[in-house]
Design an enzyme around this catalytic site. Structure first.
Site, PDB file in Angstrom:
ATOM      1  N   GLN A   1      -6.833  -2.161   6.651  1.00  0.00           N
ATOM      2  CA  GLN A   1      -5.637  -2.974   6.372  1.00  0.00           C
ATOM      3  C   GLN A   1      -5.063  -3.692   7.605  1.00  0.00           C
ATOM      4  O   GLN A   1      -4.642  -4.834   7.530  1.00  0.00           O
ATOM      5  CB  GLN A   1      -4.575  -2.062   5.765  1.00  0.00           C
ATOM      6  CG  GLN A   1      -3.286  -2.736   5.377  1.00  0.00           C
ATOM      7  CD  GLN A   1      -2.313  -1.750   4.731  1.00  0.00           C
ATOM      8  OE1 GLN A   1      -2.446  -1.417   3.565  1.00  0.00           O
ATOM      9  NE2 GLN A   1      -1.347  -1.269   5.495  1.00  0.00           N
ATOM     10  N   GLU A   2      -5.028  -2.988   8.757  1.00  0.00           N
ATOM     11  CA  GLU A   2      -4.328  -3.578   9.907  1.00  0.00           C
ATOM     12  C   GLU A   2      -5.093  -3.404  11.205  1.00  0.00           C
ATOM     13  O   GLU A   2      -5.533  -2.299  11.531  1.00  0.00           O
ATOM     14  CB  GLU A   2      -2.938  -2.934  10.049  1.00  0.00           C
ATOM     15  CG  GLU A   2      -2.093  -3.130   8.804  1.00  0.00           C
ATOM     16  CD  GLU A   2      -0.775  -2.361   8.847  1.00  0.00           C
ATOM     17  OE1 GLU A   2      -0.292  -2.048   9.947  1.00  0.00           O
ATOM     18  OE2 GLU A   2      -0.244  -2.086   7.753  1.00  0.00           O
TER      19      GLU A   2
ATOM     20  N   LYS B   1       9.427   4.870   7.832  1.00  0.00           N
ATOM     21  CA  LYS B   1       9.839   3.747   6.994  1.00  0.00           C
ATOM     22  C   LYS B   1      11.024   4.235   6.158  1.00  0.00           C
ATOM     23  O   LYS B   1      10.865   5.156   5.346  1.00  0.00           O
ATOM     24  CB  LYS B   1       8.713   3.350   6.051  1.00  0.00           C
ATOM     25  CG  LYS B   1       7.467   2.774   6.722  1.00  0.00           C
ATOM     26  CD  LYS B   1       6.329   2.821   5.713  1.00  0.00           C
ATOM     27  CE  LYS B   1       5.175   1.937   6.094  1.00  0.00           C
ATOM     28  NZ  LYS B   1       3.998   2.210   5.219  1.00  0.00           N
TER      29      LYS B   1
ATOM     30  N   GLU C   1       1.566  -9.723   6.608  1.00  0.00           N
ATOM     31  CA  GLU C   1       2.312  -9.329   7.806  1.00  0.00           C
ATOM     32  C   GLU C   1       2.144 -10.344   8.930  1.00  0.00           C
ATOM     33  O   GLU C   1       2.372 -10.045  10.106  1.00  0.00           O
ATOM     34  CB  GLU C   1       1.907  -7.919   8.231  1.00  0.00           C
ATOM     35  CG  GLU C   1       2.226  -6.918   7.128  1.00  0.00           C
ATOM     36  CD  GLU C   1       2.101  -5.461   7.530  1.00  0.00           C
ATOM     37  OE1 GLU C   1       1.498  -5.172   8.578  1.00  0.00           O
ATOM     38  OE2 GLU C   1       2.614  -4.611   6.782  1.00  0.00           O
TER      39      GLU C   1
ATOM     40  N   SER D   1       0.869  -1.184   0.000  1.00  0.00           N
ATOM     41  CA  SER D   1       0.000   0.000   0.000  1.00  0.00           C
ATOM     42  C   SER D   1       0.900   1.227   0.000  1.00  0.00           C
ATOM     43  O   SER D   1       0.945   1.989   0.958  1.00  0.00           O
ATOM     44  CB  SER D   1      -0.911  -0.009   1.227  1.00  0.00           C
ATOM     45  OG  SER D   1      -0.160   0.020   2.421  1.00  0.00           O
TER      46      SER D   1
ATOM     47  N   HIS E   1       8.101  -1.602   9.749  1.00  0.00           N
ATOM     48  CA  HIS E   1       8.458  -2.523   8.665  1.00  0.00           C
ATOM     49  C   HIS E   1       7.673  -2.161   7.408  1.00  0.00           C
ATOM     50  O   HIS E   1       6.861  -1.238   7.439  1.00  0.00           O
ATOM     51  CB  HIS E   1       8.111  -3.956   9.086  1.00  0.00           C
ATOM     52  CG  HIS E   1       6.631  -4.173   9.286  1.00  0.00           C
ATOM     53  ND1 HIS E   1       6.033  -5.410   9.307  1.00  0.00           N
ATOM     54  CD2 HIS E   1       5.597  -3.288   9.461  1.00  0.00           C
ATOM     55  CE1 HIS E   1       4.734  -5.293   9.482  1.00  0.00           C
ATOM     56  NE2 HIS E   1       4.443  -4.031   9.587  1.00  0.00           N
ATOM     57  N   ARG E   2       7.873  -2.898   6.322  1.00  0.00           N
ATOM     58  CA  ARG E   2       6.999  -2.853   5.159  1.00  0.00           C
ATOM     59  C   ARG E   2       6.302  -4.200   5.062  1.00  0.00           C
ATOM     60  O   ARG E   2       6.736  -5.182   5.661  1.00  0.00           O
ATOM     61  CB  ARG E   2       7.792  -2.612   3.855  1.00  0.00           C
ATOM     62  CG  ARG E   2       8.535  -1.306   3.742  1.00  0.00           C
ATOM     63  CD  ARG E   2       7.711  -0.075   3.966  1.00  0.00           C
ATOM     64  NE  ARG E   2       6.503   0.081   3.201  1.00  0.00           N
ATOM     65  CZ  ARG E   2       6.252   1.076   2.358  1.00  0.00           C
ATOM     66  NH1 ARG E   2       7.177   2.006   2.159  1.00  0.00           N
ATOM     67  NH2 ARG E   2       5.100   1.189   1.735  1.00  0.00           N
ATOM     68  N   SER E   3       5.239  -4.255   4.257  1.00  0.00           N
ATOM     69  CA  SER E   3       4.545  -5.545   4.148  1.00  0.00           C
ATOM     70  C   SER E   3       5.412  -6.580   3.423  1.00  0.00           C
ATOM     71  O   SER E   3       5.299  -7.776   3.668  1.00  0.00           O
ATOM     72  CB  SER E   3       3.194  -5.376   3.468  1.00  0.00           C
ATOM     73  OG  SER E   3       3.327  -4.629   2.280  1.00  0.00           O
TER      74      SER E   3
ATOM     75  N   ASP F   1      -4.764   0.539  11.416  1.00  0.00           N
ATOM     76  CA  ASP F   1      -4.260   1.229  10.231  1.00  0.00           C
ATOM     77  C   ASP F   1      -5.238   0.956   9.095  1.00  0.00           C
ATOM     78  O   ASP F   1      -5.114  -0.049   8.391  1.00  0.00           O
ATOM     79  CB  ASP F   1      -2.851   0.750   9.839  1.00  0.00           C
ATOM     80  CG  ASP F   1      -2.343   1.474   8.581  1.00  0.00           C
ATOM     81  OD1 ASP F   1      -3.050   2.392   8.093  1.00  0.00           O
ATOM     82  OD2 ASP F   1      -1.257   1.127   8.085  1.00  0.00           O
TER      83      ASP F   1
ATOM     84  N   ASP G   1       1.147   8.064   7.812  1.00  0.00           N
ATOM     85  CA  ASP G   1       2.064   7.159   7.098  1.00  0.00           C
ATOM     86  C   ASP G   1       2.152   7.649   5.655  1.00  0.00           C
ATOM     87  O   ASP G   1       3.064   8.399   5.295  1.00  0.00           O
ATOM     88  CB  ASP G   1       1.540   5.721   7.227  1.00  0.00           C
ATOM     89  CG  ASP G   1       2.262   4.736   6.317  1.00  0.00           C
ATOM     90  OD1 ASP G   1       3.336   5.077   5.793  1.00  0.00           O
ATOM     91  OD2 ASP G   1       1.746   3.610   6.099  1.00  0.00           O
TER      92      ASP G   1
ATOM     93  N   GLU H   1      -3.786   5.012  12.303  1.00  0.00           N
ATOM     94  CA  GLU H   1      -2.820   5.443  11.279  1.00  0.00           C
ATOM     95  C   GLU H   1      -3.564   5.649   9.964  1.00  0.00           C
ATOM     96  O   GLU H   1      -4.445   4.856   9.619  1.00  0.00           O
ATOM     97  CB  GLU H   1      -1.785   4.317  11.155  1.00  0.00           C
ATOM     98  CG  GLU H   1      -0.709   4.531  10.120  1.00  0.00           C
ATOM     99  CD  GLU H   1       0.215   3.304  10.051  1.00  0.00           C
ATOM    100  OE1 GLU H   1       0.462   2.662  11.100  1.00  0.00           O
ATOM    101  OE2 GLU H   1       0.655   2.976   8.949  1.00  0.00           O
TER     102      GLU H   1
ATOM    103  N   HIS I   1      -3.208  -6.300   2.129  1.00  0.00           N
ATOM    104  CA  HIS I   1      -2.303  -7.321   2.663  1.00  0.00           C
ATOM    105  C   HIS I   1      -2.937  -8.696   2.797  1.00  0.00           C
ATOM    106  O   HIS I   1      -2.316  -9.617   3.329  1.00  0.00           O
ATOM    107  CB  HIS I   1      -1.786  -6.899   4.051  1.00  0.00           C
ATOM    108  CG  HIS I   1      -0.935  -5.675   4.009  1.00  0.00           C
ATOM    109  ND1 HIS I   1      -0.576  -4.971   5.120  1.00  0.00           N
ATOM    110  CD2 HIS I   1      -0.361  -5.021   2.953  1.00  0.00           C
ATOM    111  CE1 HIS I   1       0.174  -3.932   4.779  1.00  0.00           C
ATOM    112  NE2 HIS I   1       0.308  -3.944   3.460  1.00  0.00           N
TER     113      HIS I   1
ATOM    114  N   LYS J   1       6.282  -1.019  14.830  1.00  0.00           N
ATOM    115  CA  LYS J   1       5.252  -1.942  14.322  1.00  0.00           C
ATOM    116  C   LYS J   1       5.933  -2.837  13.307  1.00  0.00           C
ATOM    117  O   LYS J   1       6.544  -2.380  12.344  1.00  0.00           O
ATOM    118  CB  LYS J   1       4.024  -1.201  13.792  1.00  0.00           C
ATOM    119  CG  LYS J   1       4.074  -0.610  12.423  1.00  0.00           C
ATOM    120  CD  LYS J   1       2.646  -0.391  11.889  1.00  0.00           C
ATOM    121  CE  LYS J   1       2.657  -0.098  10.417  1.00  0.00           C
ATOM    122  NZ  LYS J   1       1.321  -0.035   9.819  1.00  0.00           N
TER     123      LYS J   1
HETATM  124  C1  2PG Z   1       1.646   0.346   6.216  1.00  0.00           C
HETATM  125  C2  2PG Z   1       2.651  -0.659   5.724  1.00  0.00           C
HETATM  126  C3  2PG Z   1       3.286  -1.512   6.787  1.00  0.00           C
HETATM  127  P1  2PG Z   1       2.962  -1.358   3.257  1.00  0.00           P
HETATM  128  O1  2PG Z   1       0.735   0.739   5.491  1.00  0.00           O
HETATM  129  O2  2PG Z   1       1.773   0.870   7.321  1.00  0.00           O
HETATM  130  O3  2PG Z   1       2.376  -2.124   7.634  1.00  0.00           O
HETATM  131  O4  2PG Z   1       2.179  -1.428   4.664  1.00  0.00           O
HETATM  132  O5  2PG Z   1       4.366  -1.743   3.515  1.00  0.00           O
HETATM  133  O6  2PG Z   1       2.234  -2.317   2.354  1.00  0.00           O
HETATM  134  O7  2PG Z   1       2.844   0.052   2.778  1.00  0.00           O
HETATM  135 MG    MG Z   2       0.235   2.392   7.068  1.00  0.00          MG
END
Ligand code: 2PG
Ligand code: MG
Length: 432
Positions: A173-174, A347, A215, A44, A375-377, A252, A322, A295, A165, A398
């Protein structure tokens, strides 16, 4: 004494946790210390992130190969850095950015520049014979005025995956848990792990599938975000922990992903919300459930919406940007000036060098914004973010569910550093 320099640089096309190509780089110093770094990759991805250079050659890896980025490291970038002092990270990163010459690092690609930047950082720690977090901290002391000492972060564990994800119809997403009521990292992590296992039992008992998303969190076919939240609350209860005391929920939504023609389109829930309705929906969720962090609650360009979201929720809830900030010092400064959000997701590959990442964190911390290391996904075995979270005393990390080695490796690194170096855990009142 002979001068310490970068002696050689090597780059490789390797794979990330989704089986997509990514870049690894090795930096070898004149004293023969060396280190490898691997670059992660998002799904994303925000519109304002630095460019991830992919070959676009459809005959290899569906166009996702990274041979161009690898070649840049093995040729142009290598030429630029050989002979430089590895301990002057700022000069190395600065040279790379200058040679790239673009705002988004689209000439060399942020994936090639970041691989070199982290590999050099790691090689420098190796040549000083100190753990990476200590080296990061020593560099950060020259960047930040906050004078923080290294601390272990509180983990945010993404135990239920949706959005980009997972192959389910959950729009958000999270769904994360943050164990806040503990005095050590290892006890906080244990709480998260126990809830993760209880959630698995619960899903099984209710005949949902227990496969995991990108994730490491479960990705059951649920209808709504509230259904996901209720299940997590049940898992917390059966684990013997108290939601709202021992452990909190963090969301998130990654709402830029489902923003269409000015509105938030919840495909799974079949509803369409405008910005005001989205804010009141988030408000309802936070008043109904023990949610302490959201987020990307709104779209990355919806600055006006973000302002009113921050006005109405910002004093009670951690509001993290983010996609909104993209770890970009310029965007973070704008956020601070306009009183938008109160926290920043960090990130490294959104901006492309460790030096700019430190700048992003220092701007945030000096202005009372929390910096959450992420992290990244798409991840690898690289655990630099664990050391980054400690070295910058970020307070929060995270890095997914406690499942899949690409996620667990980060937690294991933190567990080992906590016990080996007796690093203190962030104090609860300093977290959010
Ligand atoms: C997010 C990230 C990590 P992605 O949106 O915060 O969880 O996802 O690395 O796919 O951007
Ligand atoms: Mg995010």
């Amino acid at each position: 004494m002979t001068k310490l320099t970068i002696k050689d640089v090597l780059a490789f096309e390797v794979l990330d946790s989704r089986g997509n190509p990514t870049v690894a780089a090795e930096v070898i110093l004149s004293d023969n210390s060396s280190s490898l770094a691997y670059v992660p990759s998002g799904a994303s991805t925000g519109k304002y992130e630095a460019l991830e250079l992919r070959d676009q050659d459809k005959s290899r890896f569906q166009g996702k190969g990274v041979l161009k980025a690898v070649n840049f490291i093995n040729n142009e970038i290598k030429e630029l850095v050989i002979g430089l002092d590895p301990l002057d990270q700022k000069a190395i990163d600065g040279n790379l950015c200058k040679a790239d010459g673009t705002d988004t690092k689209k000439a060399f690609g942020a994936n090639s520049i970041l691989a070199l930047s982290i590999a050099n950082l790691r090689a420098s720690a190796a040549c000083k014979s100190i753990p990476l977090y200590k080296h990061i901290h020593s560099l950060y002391k020259d960047v930040s005025k906050t004078n923080r000492t290294p601390t272990l972060p509180v983990p945010m564990l993404n135990i239920l995956n949706g959005g980009a994800h997972a192959d389910n119809s959950i729009d958000f997403q999270e769904f994360m848990i943050q164990p806040l009521g503990f005095n050590t990292f290892k006890s906080a992590l244990r709480c998260g792990v126990e809830i993760f296992h209880e959630l698995k039992n619960l899903l099984k008992n209710k005949n949902f599938n227990t496969s995991v998303g990108d994730e490491g969190g479960f990705s059951p076919q649920l209808k709504t975000a509230e259904e996901a939240i209720e299940l997590i609350l049940e898992a917390i209860k059966t684990s013997g922990y108290k939601a709202g005391k021992d452990v909190f929920l963090c969301l998130d939504p990654a709402s830029s992903e489902f923003f269409q023609e000015g509105k938030y389109f919840f495909e799974g829930e079949d509803k369409l919300l405008d910005t005001e309705e989205m804010i009141s929906y988030l408000k309802t969720l936070t008043s109904k459930y023990p949610i302490n962090s959201i987020e990307d609650g709104l779209h990355e360009d919806d600055w006006e919406g973000w302002k009113s979201l921050t006005k109405s929720l910002g004093s009670d809830v951690q509001l993290i940007g983010d996609d909104l900030f993209a770890t970009n010092p310029k965007r973070i400064r704008r956020g601070i000036e306009e009183k938008v959000a109160n926290s920043v997701l960090i990130k490294m590959n959104q901006i492309g060098t460790i030096s700019e990442t430190m700048e992003a964190v220092s701007i945030s911390q000096e202005n009372g914004y929390k910096a959450v290391i992420s992290h990244r996904s798409g991840e690898t075995e690289d655990t630099s973010i664990s050391d980054l979270a400690i070295g910058l005393a970020a307070g929060q990390i995270k890095t997914g569910a406690p499942s899949r080695t690409d996620r667990v490796s980060k937690y294991n690194r933190l567990l080992i550093l906590e016990q080996k170096f007796k690093i203190p855990f962030i104090k609860e009142n300093e977290v959010i």
